[in-house]
Design a protein around this motif. Structure first.
Motif, mmCIF file in Angstrom:
data_model
loop_
_atom_site.group_PDB
_atom_site.id
_atom_site.type_symbol
_atom_site.label_atom_id
_atom_site.label_comp_id
_atom_site.label_asym_id
_atom_site.label_seq_id
_atom_site.Cartn_x
_atom_site.Cartn_y
_atom_site.Cartn_z
ATOM 1 N N ASN A 163 73.693 71.727 81.707
ATOM 2 C CA ASN A 163 73.954 72.498 80.493
ATOM 3 C C ASN A 163 73.062 73.739 80.491
ATOM 4 O OD1 ASN A 163 71.446 71.058 79.884
ATOM 5 N ND2 ASN A 163 71.694 71.979 77.851
ATOM 6 N N ILE A 164 73.551 74.789 79.881
ATOM 7 C CA ILE A 164 72.763 76.020 79.764
ATOM 8 C C ILE A 164 72.535 76.297 78.283
ATOM 9 C CG2 ILE A 164 72.695 78.501 80.224
ATOM 10 C CD1 ILE A 164 74.382 78.057 82.659
ATOM 11 N N PRO A 165 71.266 76.356 77.836
ATOM 12 C CA PRO A 165 70.994 76.614 76.407
ATOM 13 C C PRO A 165 71.077 78.104 76.091
ATOM 14 C CG PRO A 165 68.944 76.344 77.592
ATOM 15 C CD PRO A 165 70.038 76.107 78.600
ATOM 16 N N ALA A 166 71.249 78.411 74.831
ATOM 17 C CA ALA A 166 71.181 79.804 74.386
ATOM 18 C C ALA A 166 69.740 80.285 74.523
ATOM 19 C CB ALA A 166 71.657 79.918 72.947
ATOM 20 N N GLU A 167 69.570 81.542 74.948
ATOM 21 C CA GLU A 167 68.224 82.094 75.148
ATOM 22 C C GLU A 167 68.278 83.598 74.887
ATOM 23 O OE1 GLU A 167 64.498 81.096 78.028
ATOM 24 O OE2 GLU A 167 66.498 81.121 78.907
ATOM 25 N N ILE A 168 68.031 83.959 73.649
ATOM 26 C CA ILE A 168 68.194 85.340 73.202
ATOM 27 C C ILE A 168 67.137 86.262 73.797
ATOM 28 C CG2 ILE A 168 68.378 86.850 71.178
ATOM 29 C CD1 ILE A 168 70.599 84.803 71.424
ATOM 30 N N SER A 169 65.956 85.753 74.035
ATOM 31 C CA SER A 169 64.830 86.624 74.386
ATOM 32 C C SER A 169 64.627 86.827 75.878
ATOM 33 C CB SER A 169 63.542 86.043 73.786
ATOM 34 O OG SER A 169 63.305 84.740 74.318
ATOM 35 N N SER A 170 65.493 86.310 76.703
ATOM 36 C CA SER A 170 65.264 86.406 78.148
ATOM 37 C C SER A 170 66.505 86.902 78.858
ATOM 38 C CB SER A 170 64.857 85.040 78.702
ATOM 39 O OG SER A 170 64.713 85.099 80.100
ATOM 40 N N ASN A 171 66.278 87.654 79.951
ATOM 41 C CA ASN A 171 67.385 88.131 80.782
ATOM 42 C C ASN A 171 67.769 87.131 81.873
ATOM 43 O OD1 ASN A 171 67.531 90.571 79.377
ATOM 44 N ND2 ASN A 171 65.960 91.508 80.695
ATOM 45 N N LYS A 172 66.934 86.091 82.056
ATOM 46 C CA LYS A 172 67.208 85.068 83.060
ATOM 47 C C LYS A 172 66.775 83.713 82.524
ATOM 48 C CE LYS A 172 66.796 87.874 87.271
ATOM 49 N NZ LYS A 172 66.084 88.031 88.565
ATOM 50 N N THR A 173 67.493 82.684 82.961
ATOM 51 C CA THR A 173 67.120 81.319 82.608
ATOM 52 C C THR A 173 66.959 80.521 83.901
ATOM 53 O OG1 THR A 173 68.344 81.412 80.529
ATOM 54 C CG2 THR A 173 67.800 79.224 81.393
ATOM 55 N N SER A 174 65.770 79.941 84.080
ATOM 56 C CA SER A 174 65.522 79.087 85.248
ATOM 57 C C SER A 174 66.152 77.725 85.001
ATOM 58 C CB SER A 174 64.023 78.944 85.499
ATOM 59 O OG SER A 174 63.452 80.192 85.833
ATOM 60 N N LEU A 175 67.025 77.323 85.883
ATOM 61 C CA LEU A 175 67.764 76.075 85.692
ATOM 62 C C LEU A 175 67.177 74.922 86.498
ATOM 63 C CD1 LEU A 175 71.428 77.470 85.856
ATOM 64 C CD2 LEU A 175 70.018 77.031 83.819
ATOM 65 N N LEU A 176 67.163 75.057 87.813
ATOM 66 C CA LEU A 176 66.824 73.927 88.677
ATOM 67 C C LEU A 176 65.851 74.331 89.774
ATOM 68 C CD1 LEU A 176 70.462 72.581 89.232
ATOM 69 C CD2 LEU A 176 68.798 71.712 87.570
ATOM 70 N N LYS A 177 65.115 73.344 90.249
ATOM 71 C CA LYS A 177 64.280 73.492 91.437
ATOM 72 C C LYS A 177 64.752 72.457 92.456
ATOM 73 C CE LYS A 177 59.892 74.049 90.932
ATOM 74 N NZ LYS A 177 58.465 73.742 90.631
ATOM 75 N N ILE A 178 65.071 72.920 93.658
ATOM 76 C CA ILE A 178 65.605 72.052 94.711
ATOM 77 C C ILE A 178 64.545 71.866 95.787
ATOM 78 C CG2 ILE A 178 67.539 71.624 96.259
ATOM 79 C CD1 ILE A 178 68.307 72.000 93.309
ATOM 80 N N ARG A 179 64.255 70.615 96.096
ATOM 81 C CA ARG A 179 63.303 70.295 97.151
ATOM 82 C C ARG A 179 64.010 69.469 98.219
ATOM 83 N NH1 ARG A 179 58.269 68.413 93.206
ATOM 84 N NH2 ARG A 179 57.769 70.512 92.424
ATOM 85 N N CYS A 180 63.649 69.716 99.461
ATOM 86 C CA CYS A 180 64.364 69.076 100.573
ATOM 87 C C CYS A 180 63.374 68.663 101.647
ATOM 88 C CB CYS A 180 65.402 70.037 101.147
ATOM 89 S SG CYS A 180 66.435 69.335 102.434
ATOM 90 N N THR A 181 63.461 67.407 102.078
ATOM 91 C CA THR A 181 62.651 66.908 103.190
ATOM 92 C C THR A 181 63.557 66.155 104.157
ATOM 93 O OG1 THR A 181 62.123 64.837 102.046
ATOM 94 C CG2 THR A 181 60.602 66.681 101.751
ATOM 95 N N TYR A 182 63.197 66.167 105.436
ATOM 96 C CA TYR A 182 63.949 65.427 106.447
ATOM 97 C C TYR A 182 63.061 65.225 107.665
ATOM 98 C CZ TYR A 182 64.637 70.052 108.600
ATOM 99 O OH TYR A 182 64.433 71.288 109.164
#
Length: 723
Positions: free
Chosen positions: A524-543
């Motif tokens: 879901n993406i919330p409303a954010e009046i005061s920002s030009n960008k919204t940080s959604l997710l951080k992806i980490r990967c190991t193998y």
């Protein structure tokens, strides 16, 4: 190609029978390459079509039912050895002509006779005379059949092949290899080549020091959002983010700044060695052409494994038996493996469960382990021994019971070996084969045409011999405090979302070189009046890097969305759209299969048709996306295979299940004629798979006349790195 004298010395070491013309012993034309490349190679290849008895053959039950095909007549007219497919040229080798009129190189047929086989490997007619020691007379007939036309029997350039006693009548339907007692514990696997591994590790360290931070040897993470921007004042539910993983290219270790004009076509790239166990059906229904083509396909696999790869073969019918221990495919190992495979005889029932249990036991009991391990299972029938008492209902047996607990999910030890299954012909149990592969993390392939078995094996082996990442784990974490995960669509890959919907994970398994994985994450993406960008997710990967034997942790990848002050959304992503189409098509296949199993073929066809209509209206279809076109062609093919109940039972079910396996794992599988060039069968093919299939097709076209296609290789050339 080496000289004739070198080949004679090789034959002496292997106790083969060879004839060396005088001009070669005198030194004339030592590098002549006009003779067949397989001249001194043990027989493993079988003819593309198993011929039937000639009119001159003695009357047997098999000869009464079969007639000589036109294709065999053409082959016979060319005087090709029916085992190695090379030309039978007078003056080059000893020739054995059987009473059924089929002609073989002496050393080719002697490999079968060594194990007591007294039937023609082509027409299965029982011989009254067999190739005997040197030029001795067979006691049953009192005469020799070794090249009765051209060679004097006292030729001093004939190397004797030792005679083995024939089998007794009580065991005529079973391979004599089955008489060898098996150990209680399969811990007799051949030791790994530690010296070579050390040298490889040293080369790897040297490569690292010269990379100067080059990341081409690492998995790459990218992300795509369904739209590039959303309004600041909007709250968006079920917003789709595509996570894209790309394995390093199989040519990532090559230095393209160098002049590679003189480089061999098959580049010697490092890779992780493999432990491979093949579990082969040799029940009575595999007799004739099927067994002949299976032997040829196994010969191709054996010849293309490297000296650090290890192979074991399980043959099963009513029971199962290990033909030889897990051993390295050195020259000696390949020779033994070819002999064992060539000695197989079809008979009995189909006990898939016992074959799998014995294959898993080899993996469990081995003292040492190569970095990559896999089991390959082929069957053309239905298990009549294991599923009856499996605990499932009569209509839906528990196919999971066929899979040994040691490689079954939920085992406390966590031991897991993927089983890649191959359903052969129209009578195999596609449901059980698909279930076995799905539970273990392998793929299910449908081999409809008997001649496609080698190409299907080649595609699978091409992938297994290019594993660059193992146990790939993807961790997803919400960054913004009011962003939460709604769902993860990862096909058959295990995945989950935490109870607070703030984190998620995907177990992406192993990656072949150049392979890609696409997972759809809904947030879901919330409303954010005061920002030009919204940080959604951080992806980490190991193998795990199986070659370097180390754990690789990639830098965190952050997913952010642009926020606009107007109500206008950003541009749509065709990448997200095409992956939605893939998942939608897979869901339609699953629903259609469920309807077909209930007997509602009309409803199944309607489900597939509705999906095709929906796909045609997508942005991907309008832009002529190749994946969308391939999905439509595949759905249409499935509709055609549901035209009647008989057609569905014979091929429709297996075709759908193979398609589901391919799309759920995002990995190439064989479907029908899997290498016929159709786009929907090449959706997930990697360059290493394509290379191996091409090599297979070249050997099928040229027989055994071109040795370079059969040289064992342990690295693959691939397409130039686009970066």
């Amino acid at each position: 190609m080496g000289s004739k004298w070198r080949k004679v010395k090789m034959a002496l070491g292997l106790n083969l029978c060879a004839f060396v013309p005088a001009n070669h012993l005198d030194g004339d034309d030592p590098d002549d390459v006009s003779s067949p490349a397989s001249e001194l190679r043990p027989a493993a290849a079988m003819p593309p079509r198993a011929p039937e008895d000639s009119p001159s053959a003695p009357p047997t039950p098999g000869s009464i039912k079969m007639k000589l095909s036109k294709s065999l007549s053409r082959t016979s007219s060319k005087k090709n050895c029916a085992i190695c497919l090379a030309s039978v040229k007078r003056g080059n080798q000893a020739i054995f002509t059987a009473e059924c009129s089929h002609t073989f190189h002496f050393q080719c047929i002697a490999s079968n006779v060594k194990h007591g086989n007294r039937n023609c490997p082509v027409c299965r007619a029982k011989w009254k005379e067999i190739p005997s020691q040197g030029h001795s007379l067979d006691p049953l007939m009192g005469k020799s059949r070794v090249n009765p036309i051209d060679w004097p029997y006292n030729n001093d350039r004939m190397i004797d092949f030792h005679q083995y006693p024939p089998r007794s009548n009580s065991s005529r339907n079973a391979s004599p290899l089955f008489h060898t007692p098996e150990p209680a514990v399969f811990d007799d696997d051949e030791s790994l080549n530690l010296e070579t591994e050390t040298a490889s590790a040293e080369r790897n360290v040297a490569d690292k020091s010269s990379d100067n931070g080059d990341d081409r040897r690492k998995v790459v993470i990218n992300s795509h959002k369904e739209v590039s921007a959303v309004p600041q004042s909007s709250t968006v539910d079920s917003f789709t983010v595509l996570l894209h993983l790309k394995a390093p290219c199989s040519n990532s270790w090559r230095d393209f700044s160098r002049n590679d004009a003189k480089s061999p076509q098959i580049s010697q790239l490092p890779r992780a060695p493999v432990d491979l166990v093949t579990v082969l059906d040799i029940s009575g229904s595999m007799s004739g052409t099927k067994l002949a083509l299976l032997k040829r396909a196994m010969g191709f696999v054996i010849q293309n494994l490297g000296p650090n790869d290890r192979l074991a073969v399980i043959a099963f019918s009513s029971s199962a038996r290990r033909l030889f221990p897990l051993c390295r495919m050195s020259e000696t190992g390949r020779y033994k493996a070819l002999q064992a495979v060539n000695s197989l005889v079809a008979s009995g029932g189909t006990n898939i469960g016992e074959g799998l249990r014995k294959g898993a036991k080899i993996m469990e009991d081995r003292r040492e382990k190569n970095p990559v391990a896999s089991i390959v299972l082929l069957s053309d029938g239905q298990d009549t021994y294991s599923i009856n008492d499996s605990g499932g209902s009569q209509n839906q047996p528990n196919y999971g019971s066929l899979l040994p607990l040691s490689i079954h999910p939920g085992e406390s030890s966590g031991f897991k070996i993927p089983v890649h299954t191959f359903g052969f012909g129209t009578d195999h149990d596609a449901s059980s084969m698909h279930s076995i592969s799905e539970i273990s993390g392998g793929t299910f392939s449908f081999i409809e045409t008997v001649g496609a078995i080698q190409d299907a094996f080649a595609q699978c082996i091409g992938g297994l011999l290019s594993v660059v990442a193992k146990n790939l784990q993807v961790k997803i974490e919400c960054i913004h405090p009011t962003v939460y995960l709604e769902s993860i669509k990862a096909g058959s890959y295990p995945n989950g979302v935490s109870s607070n919907h703030q984190t998620g994970s995907i177990d992406a398994g192993d990656l072949y070189a150049d392979e890609e994985r696409n997972f759809l994450v809904s947030v879901n993406i919330p409303a954010e009046i005061s920002s030009n960008k919204t940080s959604l997710l951080k992806i980490r990967c190991t193998y795990n890097d199986p070659f370097a034997k180390e754990t690789v942790t990639l830098e965190d990848h952050e997913v952010r969305i642009e926020r606009t002050k107007t109500d206008r959304q950003g541009t749509f992503s065709i990448e997200v759209d095409r992956q939605r189409n893939r998942i939608q098509a897979a869901d339609a296949m699953s629903q259609a299969r469920t309807a077909a199993e209930r007997g509602d073929l009309t409803g199944a066809i309607s489900t597939l048709e509705n999906c095709r209509k929906l796909l045609s209206e997508t942005m991907s279809a309008r832009s002529q996306d190749s994946l969308c076109i391939a999905l439509d062609a595949e759905l249409k093919e499935m509709q055609e295979r549901m035209a009647s109940r008989r057609l569905y039972e014979e091929s429709g079910r297996a075709y759908i299940l193979s398609g589901l396996s391919s799309h759920s794992w995002q990995r190439a599988t064989a479907r029908g004629d899997s290498t016929d060039g159709s786009s929907h069968t090449q959706t997930y093919q990697t360059p290493s798979m394509v290379e191996m299939v091409t090599r297979s097709q070249a050997t099928l076209k040229s027989g055994s006349s071109t040795q370079r296609h059969l040289r064992p290789t342990w690295s693959f050339a691939s397409r130039p790195n686009p970066r």
